[in-house]
Design a protein around this motif. Structure first.
Motif, PDB file in Angstrom:
ATOM      1  N   HIS A 570       0.860  -1.183   0.000  1.00 41.52           N
ATOM      2  CA  HIS A 570       0.000   0.000   0.000  1.00 41.52           C
ATOM      3  C   HIS A 570       0.896   1.233   0.000  1.00 41.52           C
ATOM      4  O   HIS A 570       1.783   1.368   0.851  1.00 41.52           O
ATOM      5  CB  HIS A 570      -0.911   0.003   1.226  1.00 41.52           C
ATOM      6  N   LYS A 571       0.665   2.140  -0.945  1.00 40.09           N
ATOM      7  CA  LYS A 571       1.577   3.280  -1.122  1.00 40.09           C
ATOM      8  C   LYS A 571       1.601   4.230   0.060  1.00 40.09           C
ATOM      9  O   LYS A 571       2.530   5.038   0.186  1.00 40.09           O
ATOM     10  CB  LYS A 571       1.204   4.055  -2.391  1.00 40.09           C
ATOM     11  N   LYS A 572       0.599   4.177   0.928  1.00 40.70           N
ATOM     12  CA  LYS A 572       0.553   5.084   2.069  1.00 40.70           C
ATOM     13  C   LYS A 572       0.927   4.400   3.382  1.00 40.70           C
ATOM     14  O   LYS A 572       0.875   5.009   4.438  1.00 40.70           O
ATOM     15  CB  LYS A 572      -0.856   5.699   2.202  1.00 40.70           C
ATOM     16  N   ILE A 573       1.249   3.114   3.320  1.00 47.44           N
ATOM     17  CA  ILE A 573       1.620   2.372   4.527  1.00 47.44           C
ATOM     18  C   ILE A 573       3.090   1.972   4.441  1.00 47.44           C
ATOM     19  O   ILE A 573       3.539   1.433   3.428  1.00 47.44           O
ATOM     20  CB  ILE A 573       0.738   1.117   4.713  1.00 47.44           C
ATOM     21  N   TYR A 574       3.827   2.241   5.492  1.00 43.75           N
ATOM     22  CA  TYR A 574       5.254   1.914   5.556  1.00 43.75           C
ATOM     23  C   TYR A 574       5.510   0.974   6.733  1.00 43.75           C
ATOM     24  O   TYR A 574       4.693   0.876   7.654  1.00 43.75           O
ATOM     25  CB  TYR A 574       6.085   3.181   5.703  1.00 43.75           C
ATOM     26  N   LYS A 575       6.657   0.293   6.674  1.00 49.10           N
ATOM     27  CA  LYS A 575       7.009  -0.583   7.790  1.00 49.10           C
ATOM     28  C   LYS A 575       8.434  -0.312   8.225  1.00 49.10           C
ATOM     29  O   LYS A 575       9.267   0.170   7.458  1.00 49.10           O
ATOM     30  CB  LYS A 575       6.833  -2.058   7.409  1.00 49.10           C
ATOM     31  N   SER A 576       8.688  -0.624   9.468  1.00 46.87           N
ATOM     32  CA  SER A 576      10.006  -0.397  10.031  1.00 46.87           C
ATOM     33  C   SER A 576      10.420  -1.627  10.831  1.00 46.87           C
ATOM     34  O   SER A 576       9.661  -2.102  11.676  1.00 46.87           O
ATOM     35  CB  SER A 576       9.988   0.835  10.938  1.00 46.87           C
ATOM     36  N   LEU A 577      11.597  -2.150  10.521  1.00 46.35           N
ATOM     37  CA  LEU A 577      12.162  -3.241  11.312  1.00 46.35           C
ATOM     38  C   LEU A 577      13.099  -2.589  12.322  1.00 46.35           C
ATOM     39  O   LEU A 577      14.276  -2.334  12.033  1.00 46.35           O
ATOM     40  CB  LEU A 577      12.902  -4.228  10.407  1.00 46.35           C
ATOM     41  N   GLU A 578      12.561  -2.304  13.481  1.00 48.57           N
ATOM     42  CA  GLU A 578      13.287  -1.503  14.460  1.00 48.57           C
ATOM     43  C   GLU A 578      14.132  -2.368  15.383  1.00 48.57           C
ATOM     44  O   GLU A 578      13.768  -3.489  15.718  1.00 48.57           O
ATOM     45  CB  GLU A 578      12.305  -0.670  15.276  1.00 48.57           C
ATOM     46  N   GLY A 579      15.231  -1.785  15.796  1.00 51.15           N
ATOM     47  CA  GLY A 579      16.077  -2.470  16.744  1.00 51.15           C
ATOM     48  C   GLY A 579      15.596  -2.252  18.162  1.00 51.15           C
ATOM     49  O   GLY A 579      14.487  -1.855  18.413  1.00 51.15           O
ATOM     50  N   GLY A 580      16.462  -2.520  19.105  1.00 49.85           N
ATOM     51  CA  GLY A 580      16.102  -2.368  20.504  1.00 49.85           C
ATOM     52  C   GLY A 580      16.979  -3.247  21.357  1.00 49.85           C
ATOM     53  O   GLY A 580      17.954  -3.850  20.878  1.00 49.85           O
ATOM     54  N   PRO A 581      16.669  -3.359  22.613  1.00 54.78           N
ATOM     55  CA  PRO A 581      17.463  -4.225  23.503  1.00 54.78           C
ATOM     56  C   PRO A 581      17.432  -5.672  23.026  1.00 54.78           C
ATOM     57  O   PRO A 581      16.521  -6.094  22.306  1.00 54.78           O
ATOM     58  CB  PRO A 581      16.757  -4.060  24.852  1.00 54.78           C
ATOM     59  N   SER A 582      18.434  -6.438  23.451  1.00 54.22           N
ATOM     60  CA  SER A 582      18.503  -7.853  23.075  1.00 54.22           C
ATOM     61  C   SER A 582      17.350  -8.624  23.698  1.00 54.22           C
ATOM     62  O   SER A 582      16.707  -8.170  24.653  1.00 54.22           O
ATOM     63  CB  SER A 582      19.826  -8.449  23.538  1.00 54.22           C
ATOM     64  N   LEU A 583      17.110  -9.792  23.148  1.00 55.87           N
ATOM     65  CA  LEU A 583      16.035 -10.648  23.648  1.00 55.87           C
ATOM     66  C   LEU A 583      16.242 -10.966  25.130  1.00 55.87           C
ATOM     67  O   LEU A 583      15.288 -10.981  25.910  1.00 55.87           O
ATOM     68  CB  LEU A 583      15.986 -11.935  22.818  1.00 55.87           C
ATOM     69  N   GLU A 584      17.502 -11.211  25.504  1.00 56.79           N
ATOM     70  CA  GLU A 584      17.786 -11.547  26.891  1.00 56.79           C
ATOM     71  C   GLU A 584      17.460 -10.386  27.824  1.00 56.79           C
ATOM     72  O   GLU A 584      16.882 -10.577  28.909  1.00 56.79           O
ATOM     73  CB  GLU A 584      19.272 -11.927  27.040  1.00 56.79           C
ATOM     74  N   ILE A 585      17.835  -9.178  27.412  1.00 55.55           N
ATOM     75  CA  ILE A 585      17.560  -8.006  28.252  1.00 55.55           C
ATOM     76  C   ILE A 585      16.058  -7.764  28.374  1.00 55.55           C
ATOM     77  O   ILE A 585      15.551  -7.458  29.467  1.00 55.55           O
ATOM     78  CB  ILE A 585      18.263  -6.761  27.672  1.00 55.55           C
ATOM     79  N   VAL A 586      15.340  -7.935  27.269  1.00 58.16           N
ATOM     80  CA  VAL A 586      13.886  -7.731  27.303  1.00 58.16           C
ATOM     81  C   VAL A 586      13.248  -8.710  28.267  1.00 58.16           C
ATOM     82  O   VAL A 586      12.421  -8.338  29.117  1.00 58.16           O
ATOM     83  CB  VAL A 586      13.271  -7.870  25.894  1.00 58.16           C
ATOM     84  N   HIS A 587      13.646 -10.000  28.193  1.00 61.00           N
ATOM     85  CA  HIS A 587      13.080 -11.011  29.093  1.00 61.00           C
ATOM     86  C   HIS A 587      13.421 -10.691  30.550  1.00 61.00           C
ATOM     87  O   HIS A 587      12.568 -10.798  31.446  1.00 61.00           O
ATOM     88  CB  HIS A 587      13.602 -12.398  28.734  1.00 61.00           C
ATOM     89  N   GLU A 588      14.654 -10.321  30.772  1.00 62.08           N
ATOM     90  CA  GLU A 588      15.096 -10.017  32.142  1.00 62.08           C
ATOM     91  C   GLU A 588      14.312  -8.838  32.711  1.00 62.08           C
ATOM     92  O   GLU A 588      13.820  -8.881  33.847  1.00 62.08           O
ATOM     93  CB  GLU A 588      16.594  -9.703  32.126  1.00 62.08           C
ATOM     94  N   GLN A 589      14.152  -7.788  31.926  1.00 60.56           N
ATOM     95  CA  GLN A 589      13.469  -6.592  32.402  1.00 60.56           C
ATOM     96  C   GLN A 589      11.966  -6.824  32.570  1.00 60.56           C
ATOM     97  O   GLN A 589      11.340  -6.285  33.487  1.00 60.56           O
ATOM     98  CB  GLN A 589      13.718  -5.430  31.438  1.00 60.56           C
ATOM     99  N   LEU A 590      11.391  -7.639  31.702  1.00 64.10           N
ATOM    100  CA  LEU A 590       9.954  -7.951  31.839  1.00 64.10           C
ATOM    101  C   LEU A 590       9.691  -8.733  33.121  1.00 64.10           C
ATOM    102  O   LEU A 590       8.650  -8.563  33.761  1.00 64.10           O
ATOM    103  CB  LEU A 590       9.451  -8.725  30.620  1.00 64.10           C
ATOM    104  N   GLN A 591      10.647  -9.596  33.484  1.00 63.63           N
ATOM    105  CA  GLN A 591      10.504 -10.332  34.738  1.00 63.63           C
ATOM    106  C   GLN A 591      10.600  -9.377  35.925  1.00 63.63           C
ATOM    107  O   GLN A 591       9.814  -9.474  36.883  1.00 63.63           O
ATOM    108  CB  GLN A 591      11.617 -11.403  34.843  1.00 63.63           C
ATOM    109  N   LEU A 592      11.547  -8.434  35.861  1.00 68.35           N
ATOM    110  CA  LEU A 592      11.658  -7.426  36.916  1.00 68.35           C
ATOM    111  C   LEU A 592      10.401  -6.557  36.978  1.00 68.35           C
ATOM    112  O   LEU A 592       9.938  -6.184  38.055  1.00 68.35           O
ATOM    113  CB  LEU A 592      12.887  -6.539  36.667  1.00 68.35           C
ATOM    114  N   LEU A 593       9.849  -6.267  35.812  1.00 63.97           N
ATOM    115  CA  LEU A 593       8.642  -5.440  35.754  1.00 63.97           C
ATOM    116  C   LEU A 593       7.467  -6.160  36.391  1.00 63.97           C
ATOM    117  O   LEU A 593       6.686  -5.552  37.153  1.00 63.97           O
ATOM    118  CB  LEU A 593       8.320  -5.096  34.297  1.00 63.97           C
ATOM    119  N   SER A 594       7.330  -7.454  36.111  1.00 60.27           N
ATOM    120  CA  SER A 594       6.246  -8.233  36.697  1.00 60.27           C
ATOM    121  C   SER A 594       6.328  -8.215  38.220  1.00 60.27           C
ATOM    122  O   SER A 594       5.320  -8.036  38.913  1.00 60.27           O
ATOM    123  CB  SER A 594       6.304  -9.677  36.179  1.00 60.27           C
TER     124      SER A 594
END
Length: 624
Positions: A570-594
């Motif tokens: 679709h000419k008006k829709i764009y996508k972005s493959l964004e970076g971010g923290p590693s999978l391990e950091i995300v899991h670790e922080q989500l556990q701390l958040l819980s």
């Protein structure tokens, strides 16, 4: 208009003179009919008879109020008054002629003349009314509307609306086949199937529902038919308010959200819409909200095999459930009342109904409220998303779409930060899903996760448009937090269509967004709403600057890294493959958040947000 500037006394005098001429012509015609001659012999009685008729009939008409009637809008009341006046005056004229002993007057003339006068009086009123109406300077500016309901209320509505110089009724719509093709109040009645054609033919944008005695079921059908044709609709007002000038166009209709966009609305790719939904079992979380309910309406129209509506609000769930069932009685609709934090309920719903596509719209989105209630805001937005995403991964759901926001980009508030963490949680679950192992010799089909990020949705619950509309109705002022605040805006249908199309294009892990043009100043939006609402009058409504709220930004961004944007189908829709923290950091922080959420530890919650979300800094005013 020129006629409106003429004093009422002069208007009455003009009508009286016109009636005197009519009576003179009626006497002549009565004699001509009686004698079958175009040049009848009056034997000296013409002027005497005219004098008696004028002396008797004019006072009778005045007494009955014929000259108080609306000349521009002759009605059945004029007919009744004229008939009564003719009957009463003819009786008095007969007595007067008997007492005057007028000779040479054929009695049949006294019977013919009243009928001729009655016809000419009514014809003159009708003719003058139409001519004056055509002369109105406002006719060229009249907005064309459709009235839905050709019953008594609709007929009265059509007559009454003639005093509203800004509107013109072009057709009636009615569900009763016996009324189709009839002329009602000189306006043709059409079936509901003709609404779209009539709207295009007459350039109609609005309709008025005039069916006060209709059932709630019938009314929902009317609303559905009008919405299907893309028409804005309003309710029938009180007739006395119309006649007295208390009703204006802006009172009948809301300001259309499309009128507020400084760009063309984005048309959807129909193939993308149908590709992921048709014949599929779909579940929508947050189905009772502004985006969720619009998703439900649009998805229902795309013929899924079943539609599960999941929401924690009983009333919101009931409302959208009833609406969708009424619109699409053949569709299997399942309402599920519960929280997305209830992992067992979510998983059971997915398994029981064999869901293949999930649209996750359940979230707390009001910035100041979440800023004041950060623990519950984060719990719902992050852990609720994680709960649904993980349940999808283990129940063979093919597509999962997270409804996100532009406030997730370098956020300055808890709501935006929580939505960014929700995006990261989805990406983490997506990576895990891609690494699934063979179970009993079978490799499960991994769920494809994506997020859809868009700006402020016009007319959604809690947005500025309903607030401004309410403030306009109250006479102002409109409250804007800062004169330079800018936002990206889109309509509710655009938002829902973007979500559906993104699910069709997802390969997993993307963030989709809509090209919404340039951001709009909220101050300019407020001024635009004032201009649209006051275009038919001279009301002045002010705008008041109140100051930025806790966590509010002057401007929003749509992408973390603009260079990572990619085109899509679709000419008006764009996508972005964004970076971010590693999978391990995300899991670790989500556990701390819980843990922090369970222990109600605000500082620990905010610490996780700062670790995971680029650009987020704790606001000193955040309290729980």
């Amino acid at each position: 208009m020129v006629v409106d500037s003429i004093p009422r006394a002069y208007k009455k005098a003009i009508l009286v003179i016109m009636d005197v001429v009519i009576f003179a012509a009626a006497i002549w015609l009565a004699f001509a009919i009686r004698t079958t001659s175009t040049i009848p012999q009056f034997n000296g009685t013409y002027f005497k008879l005219l004098l008696i008729i004028v002396a008797v009939r004019i006072p009778v008409f005045v007494k009955l109020g014929l000259y108080r009637s609306f000349l521009r809008f002759p009605s059945e009341r004029v007919w009744l008054i004229a008939a009564q006046g003719m009957a009463i005056s003819t009786l008095f004229i007969g007595v007067a002629l008997y007492l005057a002993d007028l000779q040479g007057e054929p009695r049949s003339v006294l019977l013919i003349e009243p009928f001729v006068s009655f016809f000419l009086v009514l014809s003159s009123r009708q003719f003058l009314g139409k001519q004056i109406f055509k002369m109105s300077s406002a006719v060229a500016k009249r907005e064309r509307v459709i009235i839905y309901g050709a019953g008594l209320a609709g007929i009265q509505m059509a007559h009454s609306m003639r005093v509203m110089e800004g509107l013109k009724v072009v057709s009636f719509i009615d569900d009763d086949p016996s009324k189709w093709n009839m002329l009602v109040a000189d306006i043709k009645v059409y079936p509901p199937s003709a609404i779209a054609r009539l709207a295009e033919k007459h350039n109609v944008r609005r309709a008025i529902i005039a069916a006060p005695s209709s059932s709630s079921v019938d009314r929902r059908k009317m609303v559905f038919n009008l919405r299907k044709a893309g028409l804005e609709y309003g309710e029938m007002p009180n007739f006395l308010d119309i006649v007295n000038g208390n009703i204006k166009i802006e009172d009948l209709f809301h300001v259309n959200a499309k009128d507020l966009l400084r760009r063309e609305t984005v048309e959807p790719n129909r193939a993308l819409l149908k590709g992921v939904v048709s014949d599929s079992a779909v579940m929508i979380t947050g189905a009772g909200g502004s985006i969720g309910s619009e998703l439900a309406r649009q998805i229902a129209a795309l013929e899924p095999s079943s539609l599960v509506l999941f929401d924690s609000s009983e009333f919101a769930l009931y409302s959208i459930d009833m609406e969708v069932r009424q619109m699409y009685p053949q569709l299997k609709v399942v309402p599920v009342l519960g929280s997305v934090l209830n992992e067992k309920l979510v998983r059971t719903s997915l398994e029981k109904h064999k869901i293949t596509t999930v649209y996750h719209a359940a979230a707390y989105k009001h910035v100041p409220l979440v800023e004041g209630n950060p623990i519950e805001g984060v719990r719902n937005n992050v852990m609720g998303t994680k709960s649904v995403a993980e349940a999808c991964a283990v129940t063979n759901v093919k597509k999962f779409v997270l409804v996100s926001t532009d406030k997730a980009v370098r956020p300055t508030n808890v709501m935006g930060a929580s939505k960014r963490v929700a995006e990261l949680a989805c990406q983490a679950v997506d990576k895990q899903a891609q690494q699934m192992q063979v179970v009993d010799g079978v490799l499960p089909v991994p769920t494809k996760f994506c997020a859809v990020r868009f700006g402020n949705v016009l007319d959604s619950a809690g947005s500025v448009v309903p607030l401004f509309r309410k403030q306009i109705a109250e006479g102002g002022p409109l409250t804007v937090t800062h004169e330079d605040v800018t936002r990206y805006f889109m309509t509710i249908p655009e938002a829902a269509q973007l979500v559906i199309q993104a699910s069709a294009m997802s390969d997993g892990g993307e963030v989709f967004l809509l090209d919404m043009g340039d951001p709009v100043k909220v101050y300019d939006l407020a001024q635009r709403m004032i201009d649209l609402a006051t275009r038919e009058n001279e009301r002045e409504i002010e705008i008041k600057i109140t100051g930025l709220r806790p966590g509010e930004k002057l401007y929003e961004e749509l992408l973390v890294d603009v260079s990572s944007s990619q085109e899509t189908a679709h000419k008006k829709i764009y996508k972005s493959l964004e970076g971010g923290p590693s999978l391990e950091i995300v899991h670790e922080q989500l556990q701390l958040l819980s843990t922090a959420l369970n222990e109600q530890t605000l500082d620990a919650v905010l610490d996780v947000l700062q670790v995971l979300v680029e650009g987020y800094e704790e606001n000193s005013r955040v309290t729980n």
